[in-house]
Design an enzyme around this catalytic site. Structure first.
Site: not given
Ligand code: MIC
Length: 644
Positions: A64-65, A119, A379, A536, A538
């Protein structure tokens, strides 16, 4: 004394420890969620564990990203995830089928289950009463391999909802109100549990909106009871047999309390550039808007999109403005289309995009220079849209639609002058089509995992040394986000499975010289303020700095997921004993810690050290297990060495 619902679900899943807030516990995970941006790395980590098939009740992989195919990389990664999914027994939701959070609600969520997702917005599943927690990819990979999830037992904040939302006010305003009250760090270490008579006035997808942005409070998770509204949603998905009633005991108590009278809420908006910079919409009314984006990770449900369709129906978007709709899922889009919504949007002049995250993660849809962008996203961290010095506001679909028509920020209650409040009812039975979800194969022995050149092997990290001389490579302020540390966007996201390449972008916005300096420094340290690493999940925000030689981060406090990611990749998450020492540690300062392994192994909380020759103390607040992970050089090493 009765139990709250969070305690009940945690108790039913507890495999280690006691439910005392702050104590280390381990819980059994029922379901896992990966998306493609964090999923390639998580899948490599899972493969490194040598397990043949996932060991949870349900594992889902969403694409989805990384939806813009500007070269071979994203397409290669998707094929990798699809073939790995087939091999290891995951459900794979293909590109275009929608955002993980919305699709998981529609097709897989079951009340009372524990869902662990790579996520931070995984708690969207609160809409169906899952205890859903965002975590780093490695933690999710471990859960897929059958390991329990370790966390600190949360405090539970009970938020009593009374009354009912007034016309033109919606679920987004509820969570914006909580962000206004508690800020982006107010939820750290907590689960936010909603109860009270106002709960049943909210549908499952309204609750999902509130759960999604609980992540912006820094909360571990959010939770709603499972009631007739939950059943209504599951039945509308043809999954009524997954329903079960769940609630707190009538005499339940909470660690903290708050209360919101839904009837008293007015439309709210988060101003640039933090989700807690919240004011009533009327206070910023009149500001010219250039771009509106509805949908993506949050507020992308049928109700949200159809509300926008009804508001725009028979009217035109203001001429100077670009109005974009990102449906949460193919299912949402199909159902909106079936009720005539697509024509309403098109005739009004809106642009309809494929279901997916898109501009929410900076995958396209960046605003122009000095432009004001209104988004229903979760965000608005600085630069996250892809445009430096961006001016992004976060609001409800109603407020977004009002800006679309009037061309300026407008209190949506003014729409009442144009049309009656379009109270949208969700379909009693959604059109459901699962053909874009590939189900796990019974027999997957023959499946070959296709690994393109963009999939680069995981770097190996050495164990923690006996002593460390750490040079400060950068010092930053409070509330530094993972978008600051490891930006996303169309240029950088395709590198998520290539750590050497992505590490070149660490702190790109704040200090483009950081990667080179870190590499030259060898044993580097980052110094931060409060709530370092918010946002995130990540893990690249830990993994890439570690690859560049960062061995410690010293901050006033850390966000939960980032701290866990630091430990996972062998970075010391240190905090100040005396926050005033922050001033001593400017860029270039050297902090020396002797007998480090002994101190870490011995469970010492206070680590004596010296800064440029002067004595000071830093804190290492970790469980024994986390200490063993750090000593091994990270969790993957720890697990490979037989650690549990
Ligand atoms: C975000 O809002 O930053 C995301 C996309 O949902 C991320 C995921 C990512 O960095 O791939 C998250 O919050 O974990």
């Amino acid at each position: 004394m009765g139990n709250n619902l969070t305690q009940k679900i945690l108790e039913a899943h507890l495999v280690e420890g006691e439910l005392i807030p702050g104590k280390d516990i381990a819980i059994r995970v029922d379901q896992t969620l990966l998306q493609d941006a964090t999923g390639t790395m998580a899948m490599l980590e899972f493969m490194a564990m040598g397990v043949e098939r996932v060991k949870v009740e349900l594992a889902a992989q969403y694409i989805d990203h990384n939806l813009l195919q500007t070269d071979f990389r994203n397409s290669d990664d998707h094929l990798f995830l699809m073939t790995a999914g087939e091999k290891f027994g995951l459900h794979v939701s293909k590109a275009g089928n929608g955002v993980s959070h919305q699709v998981h609600l529609e097709r897989f969520g079951i009340p009372g289950k524990v869902l662990l997702g790579a996520d931070s917005h995984t708690p969207t599943a609160a809409g169906l009463s899952l205890l859903a927690i965002g975590a780093g990819g490695l933690d999710v990979a471990l859960a897929m391999a059958g390991h329990p999830f370790h966390l600190r037992a949360p405090r539970v904040m009970g938020v009593k909802l009374t009354g009912a939302l007034q016309p033109w006010v919606s679920a987004k305003d509820v969570i914006l109100e909580l962000l206004r009250r508690h800020t982006v760090k107010g939820g750290v270490g907590k689960v936010i549990e909603y109860y009270g008579p106002g709960v049943e006035t909210l549908s499952a997808t309204d609750r999902a909106t509130i759960g999604n942005m609980g992540a912006e409070l820094g909360a571990t998770s959010s939770l709603f009871p499972s009631d007739h509204r939950t059943r209504e949603f599951l039945e509308s998905q043809g999954r009524g047999d997954s329903w079960l009633p769940l609630s707190a005991d009538p005499d339940a108590t909470y660690d903290d309390y708050d209360e919101i009278d839904l009837s008293a809420l007015e439309p709210l908006i988060a101003c640039p550039s933090s989700p807690d910079n919240v004011v009533p919409v009327r206070e910023v009314a009149g500001l010219q808007v250039d771009q509106v984006l509805v949908g993506s990770s949050v507020n992308s449900s049928f109700r949200d999109l159809m509300t926008v369709c009804r508001i725009l129906d028979g009217r035109r978007i203001a001429p100077h403005l670009s109005f974009n709709v990102n449906p949460g899922s193919r299912q949402v889009l199909e159902n909106v289309a079936a009720q005539g919504g697509v024509m309403m949007l098109l005739m009004a002049g809106a642009q309809i995009h494929q279901p997916g995250c898109l501009g929410c993660i900076g995958m396209g849809q960046a605003p122009g220079t000095n432009q004001v962008s209104l988004r229903t996203f979760p965000r608005n961290f600085p630069g996250r849209s892809g445009t430096r010095d961006d001016k992004v506001y976060l609001c409800s679909p109603e407020t977004a639609a009002a800006a679309g028509l009037f061309g300026v920020i407008t209190d949506p209650r003014k729409l009442g002058e144009l049309l009656p409040w379009p109270e949208v009812k969700n379909p009693a039975r959604y059109l459901v089509d699962d053909s874009s979800i590939i189900s796990p194969l019974e027999e997957s022995g023959e499946v070959e995992i296709v690994t393109g050149p963009n999939i680069v092997p995981l770097p190996e990290f050495d164990p923690l040394p006996e002593s460390l001389e750490l040079r400060v490579v950068i010092r930053v302020g409070d509330n530094i986000t993972t978008d600051h540390i490891m930006p996303a966007g169309n240029k950088i996201l395709p590198l998520r499975s290539n750590i050497p390449a992505i590490s070149r972008f660490v702190f790109e916005q704040l200090d483009p010289g950081f990667p080179d300096r870190a590499v030259v420094t060898k044993n580097g340290m980052v110094v931060g303020g409060e709530n370092y690493g918010q946002g995130s999940s990540r893990e690249h925000a830990a993994l890439a700095p570690r690859y560049l030689g960062i061995r410690a981060k010293l901050a006033k406090s850390f966000a939960r997921i980032h701290k866990a990611n630091l430990i996972n990749f062998g970075i010391l998450p240190l905090t100040f004993k005396n926050p005033a020492d922050y001033d001593l540690l400017e860029q270039g300062a050297v902090l020396r810690i002797d007998s480090l392994r002994t101190l870490v192994a011995g469970g010492e909380r206070e680590l004596p050290c010296s800064v440029n020759g002067r004595q000071m103390t830093v804190l290492l607040e970790l469980t024994q297990r986390e200490r063993r992970e750090l000593l091994a050089g990270g969790t993957l090493n720890f697990v490979k060495q037989g650690g549990e």
